[in-house]
Design a protein around this motif. Structure first.
Motif, PDB file in Angstrom:
ATOM      1  N   VAL A 207      23.682  21.799 -19.353  1.00  0.00           N
ATOM      2  CA  VAL A 207      25.088  22.154 -19.262  1.00  0.00           C
ATOM      3  C   VAL A 207      25.427  23.118 -20.395  1.00  0.00           C
ATOM      4  N   ALA A 208      26.072  24.230 -20.049  1.00  0.00           N
ATOM      5  CA  ALA A 208      26.550  25.189 -21.049  1.00  0.00           C
ATOM      6  C   ALA A 208      28.062  25.033 -21.167  1.00  0.00           C
ATOM      7  N   PHE A 209      28.523  24.505 -22.302  1.00  0.00           N
ATOM      8  CA  PHE A 209      29.953  24.343 -22.517  1.00  0.00           C
ATOM      9  C   PHE A 209      30.566  25.635 -23.047  1.00  0.00           C
ATOM     10  N   ARG A 210      31.856  25.791 -22.803  1.00  0.00           N
ATOM     11  CA  ARG A 210      32.556  27.006 -23.233  1.00  0.00           C
ATOM     12  C   ARG A 210      32.607  27.145 -24.745  1.00  0.00           C
ATOM     13  N   THR A 211      32.425  26.046 -25.460  1.00  0.00           N
ATOM     14  CA  THR A 211      32.412  26.075 -26.923  1.00  0.00           C
ATOM     15  C   THR A 211      31.135  26.685 -27.475  1.00  0.00           C
ATOM     16  N   GLY A 212      30.124  26.855 -26.600  1.00  0.00           N
ATOM     17  CA  GLY A 212      28.825  27.342 -27.046  1.00  0.00           C
ATOM     18  C   GLY A 212      27.787  26.247 -27.173  1.00  0.00           C
ATOM     19  N   THR A 213      28.210  24.991 -27.140  1.00  0.00           N
ATOM     20  CA  THR A 213      27.275  23.874 -27.217  1.00  0.00           C
ATOM     21  C   THR A 213      26.540  23.710 -25.889  1.00  0.00           C
ATOM     22  N   ARG A 214      25.260  23.376 -25.977  1.00  0.00           N
ATOM     23  CA  ARG A 214      24.476  23.060 -24.796  1.00  0.00           C
ATOM     24  C   ARG A 214      24.234  21.553 -24.751  1.00  0.00           C
ATOM     25  N   ALA A 215      24.067  21.035 -23.532  1.00  0.00           N
ATOM     26  CA  ALA A 215      23.746  19.617 -23.339  1.00  0.00           C
ATOM     27  C   ALA A 215      22.544  19.503 -22.427  1.00  0.00           C
ATOM     28  N   VAL A 216      21.576  18.671 -22.797  1.00  0.00           N
ATOM     29  CA  VAL A 216      20.390  18.416 -21.990  1.00  0.00           C
ATOM     30  C   VAL A 216      20.387  16.950 -21.594  1.00  0.00           C
ATOM     31  N   VAL A 217      20.297  16.715 -20.284  1.00  0.00           N
ATOM     32  CA  VAL A 217      20.312  15.371 -19.711  1.00  0.00           C
ATOM     33  C   VAL A 217      18.967  15.125 -19.036  1.00  0.00           C
ATOM     34  N   GLU A 218      18.316  14.022 -19.374  1.00  0.00           N
ATOM     35  CA  GLU A 218      17.081  13.619 -18.692  1.00  0.00           C
ATOM     36  C   GLU A 218      17.297  12.242 -18.087  1.00  0.00           C
TER      37      GLU A 218
END
Length: 336
Positions: A207-218
């Motif tokens: 997931v690419a958030f608008r804040t610039g943070t990325r999230a990885v879900v497994e």
């Protein structure tokens, strides 16, 4: 203090936690329950001394007037129908188990019905009430690790099972940011189901958030068994957050914070009642539930199409169900 009449839709294992949370408030009476399984229904009603017993939510709302609070504790493929029925019956608050539902069309229908009837809709992402996750959220918001760059978590279940807790908690820890795009992959080599609906054995999402943070879900059967821990990497440090502790690593070394874990059932119920009474929006309101649902559906749509999915999501269907239908159609074409 106002008093409330509550009902349970669905009498499986999780319903008992909802019921005890209602009774712990001190001003809620459990007056009715329904379940298509008479054994579950009678066991729950006997144990909790619930007088009204019904085989369906339609019968419950037909015969029970003045139900104020409703918990929807059934399979996700009927959450939408039952939430809408509760709102149309005049419920002041509905606490719907996770996942909210299996498509954005359903989510939007639930929201419309609840807003039309002035019903407060809460999605049971109860870990938002966790003291340790809230400590981690405050640390991140206060700049303890600088700019959050990446959040990562994993769990041995499918996306629409406890994966919804993972995605929701990632958003919560980061302050509930909006997302720009999603990529996902899901492996379904068997006819795997979750509570009657198609599910994957293994999946991963970015997931690419608008804040610039990325999230990885497994998610899934190939992940380690010690899941539901969140690592947040920042420009100036790292936070490891779990139900039982928070570990901050920064320029000053390692600091551990621990508060007594709480299941969150009583707190989420109390917060819903406060919202019904005119208090602040529940931290797990339908608005946050829809956002988590959108990310889950986007991951499955990316897996179905093999493409990056821009948000807001423009599909209303359940992409996993559509993927299965397409596979069946291809098999029939091959045979013919």
């Amino acid at each position: 203090m106002p008093s409330y009449r509550a009902a349970l839709i669905g009498c499986g294992n999780i319903s008992g936690r909802h019921a005890r949370a209602y009774l712990a408030q001190g001003n809620v009476e459990l007056v009715a329950a329904c379940d298509i399984n008479p054994e579950n229904l009678n066991r729950t009603c006997d144990e909790l001394e619930i007088p009204g017993r019904y085989a369906s939510h339609q019968d419950l709302f037909k015969h029970e007037a003045g139900i104020d609070l409703v918990s929807v504790c059934t399979f996700p493929n009927v959450h939408g129908e039952q939430t809408i029925a509760a709102a149309n019956a005049g419920a002041k608050g509905v606490l719907c188990e996770k996942p909210m539902c299996l498509s954005l069309d359903e989510a939007d229908g639930m929201i419309r019905a609840c807003r039309r009837n002035d019903t407060r809709l809460v999605i049971a992402h109860r870990h938002r009430q966790s003291p340790n996750f809230n400590k981690a959220r405050r640390l991140i918001a206060g700049g303890a690790i600088g700019e959050p760059r990446l959040v990562w978590s994993y769990l041995t279940s499918c996306l629409v099972d406890n994966g919804t807790h993972i995605v929701d908690m990632m958003r919560y820890l980061l302050g509930d940011p909006e997302a720009d795009w999603v990529m996902g992959q899901a492996s379904r080599k068997r006819d795997t189901l979750y509570q009657g609906s198609p599910a994957e054995e293994s999946s991963v999402g970015l997931v690419a958030f608008r804040t610039g943070t990325r999230a990885v879900v497994e998610m899934g059967e190939r992940t380690p068994k010690d899941g539901f821990r969140f690592r947040v990497l920042g420009s100036e440090g790292t936070i490891d957050a779990a139900l039982d502790e928070v570990v901050l690593t920064d320029g000053n070394g390692i600091t551990t914070f621990r508060e007594e874990p709480r299941p969150g059932f009583m707190e989420q119920t109390r917060e819903m009642i406060a919202w019904v009474e005119g208090g602040p929006e529940h931290r797990s309101s339908e608005r946050q539930g829809r956002a988590a649902t959108e990310l889950l559906m986007a991951m499955h749509e990316s897996a179905r199409t093999g493409e990056l999915i821009e948000l807001p999501l423009k599909i209303g269907y359940d992409p996993m169900k559509k993927r299965v239908e397409e596979a069946v159609s291809r098999q029939r074409s091959a045979v013919s």
